[in-house]
Scaffold this motif. Structure first.
Motif, short mmCIF file in Angstrom:
data_model
loop_
_atom_site.label_atom_id
_atom_site.label_comp_id
_atom_site.label_asym_id
_atom_site.label_seq_id
_atom_site.Cartn_x
_atom_site.Cartn_y
_atom_site.Cartn_z
N MET A 106 0.93 -1.24 -0.26
CA MET A 106 -0.03 0.04 0.06
C MET A 106 1.00 1.24 0.11
O MET A 106 0.27 2.38 -0.28
CB MET A 106 -1.00 0.09 1.31
N LYS A 107 2.19 1.24 0.19
CA LYS A 107 2.97 2.24 0.26
C LYS A 107 3.35 2.76 -1.34
O LYS A 107 3.21 1.73 -2.10
CB LYS A 107 4.35 2.10 0.64
N THR A 108 3.48 3.94 -1.44
CA THR A 108 3.52 4.54 -2.85
C THR A 108 5.02 4.77 -3.01
O THR A 108 5.30 4.99 -4.29
CB THR A 108 2.89 5.83 -3.03
N GLU A 109 6.08 4.76 -2.13
CA GLU A 109 7.54 5.20 -2.19
C GLU A 109 8.10 4.25 -3.40
O GLU A 109 7.93 3.08 -2.83
CB GLU A 109 8.20 5.42 -1.22
N GLN A 110 8.93 4.37 -4.44
CA GLN A 110 9.57 3.46 -5.12
C GLN A 110 10.35 2.52 -4.37
O GLN A 110 10.33 1.31 -4.66
CB GLN A 110 10.20 4.16 -6.51
N ASN A 111 11.14 3.15 -3.58
CA ASN A 111 12.44 2.41 -2.87
C ASN A 111 11.58 1.64 -2.03
O ASN A 111 12.13 0.63 -1.76
CB ASN A 111 13.17 3.51 -2.16
N VAL A 112 10.43 1.75 -1.51
CA VAL A 112 9.90 0.84 -0.40
C VAL A 112 9.19 -0.52 -1.35
O VAL A 112 9.31 -1.44 -0.92
CB VAL A 112 8.75 1.74 0.28
N LEU A 113 8.67 0.03 -2.72
CA LEU A 113 8.07 -0.97 -3.41
C LEU A 113 9.26 -2.07 -3.94
O LEU A 113 9.32 -3.17 -4.06
CB LEU A 113 7.44 -0.29 -4.60
N ASN A 114 10.46 -1.33 -4.32
CA ASN A 114 11.59 -2.08 -4.63
C ASN A 114 12.07 -3.21 -3.40
O ASN A 114 12.31 -4.26 -3.70
CB ASN A 114 12.84 -1.15 -4.82
N PHE A 115 11.81 -2.72 -2.02
CA PHE A 115 12.35 -3.47 -1.20
C PHE A 115 11.17 -4.50 -1.02
O PHE A 115 11.79 -5.77 -0.74
CB PHE A 115 12.26 -2.76 0.29
N LYS A 116 9.97 -4.36 -1.09
CA LYS A 116 9.12 -5.22 -1.28
C LYS A 116 9.34 -6.23 -2.27
O LYS A 116 9.26 -7.73 -2.07
CB LYS A 116 7.74 -4.76 -1.54
N LYS A 117 9.84 -5.92 -3.52
CA LYS A 117 10.16 -6.85 -4.52
C LYS A 117 11.23 -7.78 -4.08
O LYS A 117 11.22 -8.85 -4.24
CB LYS A 117 10.52 -6.03 -5.71
N GLU A 118 12.32 -7.24 -3.45
CA GLU A 118 13.42 -8.08 -2.87
C GLU A 118 13.04 -8.94 -1.83
O GLU A 118 13.38 -10.19 -1.83
CB GLU A 118 14.53 -7.22 -2.54
N LEU A 119 12.16 -8.58 -1.08
CA LEU A 119 11.59 -9.38 0.09
C LEU A 119 10.81 -10.70 -0.52
O LEU A 119 11.07 -11.88 -0.15
CB LEU A 119 10.75 -8.73 0.90
N ILE A 120 9.84 -10.26 -1.53
CA ILE A 120 9.19 -11.30 -2.30
C ILE A 120 10.27 -12.30 -2.89
O ILE A 120 10.29 -13.58 -2.67
CB ILE A 120 8.15 -10.90 -3.08
#
Length: 323
Positions: free
Chosen positions: A139-153
């Motif tokens: 639900m976050k919009t910051e790209q760096n947070v979404l990038n972290f989510k991608k690496e976590l997955i």
């Protein structure tokens, strides 16, 4: 094998400044807990490496390596749980699962977290999970947070919930905790059962294409035949028991070949796991480090490093030290 350096430990959590809307000191505390556990896991991993032992194929060395790799598996698995709690507390992600939160579900039993009440941190810790954190990060919009989510997955798909890999750290840790001890193929000596056929002793494991042997068993008092025992021998002895009434006890259920591992396979997997969880930790550290400010009251404080300690004499003994 060369290992990545452990990330540098932070100052004590109490020495950092807070920002409204975040829980920075709790996140720092979780980061240091992660790093401490990573250090424990790394020591265990080092001493599970065959190159640490002169006679690395001796039964004694194999036994010691098994002890260390078991500890490494458990500690690396714990590292993942602690890593999840860093963003969970930093962003106060638990709020979204409270009543009035975006992900609240009254059909799922989850305790409400009320900040600054006695025991609220323990409740928030229990509520933390990979699936909930992934939902929150989405639900976050910051790209760096979404990038972290991608690496976590990506990390989870490889090391946590991977059904296509026979060696998954999370699965093995759960087996050790809930199902059985860590079973190492290197330490296992297969049975060498011998039977007599026409007066000649035959070892089943020596037969060219494996072997199969059937025998009836009976009640010693009545001599009534109760059923059959079937022995198959391929890589190991598999003993199945079938009663005349139809109930079957399969030998393969005892062997559980999918639960046995070679030390070197486990070691290689853990080296990769360690490299990738360090990368994942650093991704999040770099994401939030701009907000990790020291409280002005502790501006001149530094991390105190202890003396170097040589552990070989404690973990291997003088006869096994490798220079």
């Amino acid at each position: 094998m060369k290992y990545k350096d452990n990330p540098e430990k932070l100052l004590g959590a109490e020495k950092y400044m807070e920002m409204e809307g975040y829980d920075i000191r709790l996140a720092v505390q979780k980061m240091n807990d992660f790093l401490d556990t990573l250090g424990d896991a790394t020591i265990a991993l080092i001493y599970s490496n065959k190159d640490e032992y002169k006679n690395n194929n001796s039964r004694e060395a194999l036994f010691v390596r098994r002890i260390h790799i078991r500890h490494a598996i458990i500690d690396f698995n714990n590292c993942f749980d602690l890593l999840l709690q860093i963003p969970w507390f930093y962003y106060r992600a638990w709020q979204e699962f409270n009543p009035n939160g975006n992900f609240y579900n009254n059909r799922v039993r989850i305790s409400e977290v009320i900040r600054n009440t006695d025991g609220w941190i323990e409740i928030a810790e229990k509520n933390c999970s990979y699936n909930r954190l992934e939902k929150f990060l989405g639900m976050k919009t910051e790209q760096n947070v979404l990038n972290f989510k991608k690496e976590l997955i990506k990390f989870c798909n490889s090391h946590i919930y991977n059904e296509n890999d026979p060696i998954v750290v999370r699965s093995i840790a759960n087996k050790i905790k809930h199902n059985h001890s860590l079973k190492i193929k290197d330490l296992y000596e297969p049975y060498n059962l011998a039977i007599k056929v026409n007066g000649v002793k035959i070892y089943l494991k020596d037969l060219e294409l494996g072997a199969k042997y059937d025998a009836e068993f009976y009640d010693e008092k009545t001599k009534k035949i109760l059923g059959d025992i079937q022995i198959n021998y391929f890589d190991d002895m598999e003993v199945s028991i079938t009663y005349k009434g139809g109930e079957i006890f399969r030998g393969k259920d005892i062997l559980r070949e999918d639960s046995w591992y070679y030390l070197e396979d486990l070691y290689s997997k853990l080296v990769t796991y360690r490299d990738e969880i360090i990368d994942l930790y650093m991704d999040f550290y770099n994401l939030i480090k701009k907000n990790l400010e020291i409280n002005p009251m502790f501006a001149n404080d530094t991390i105190r490093k202890g003396p170097e300690i040589k552990l070989d004499k404690f973990f291997k003994g003088p006869d096994e030290e490798v220079n």
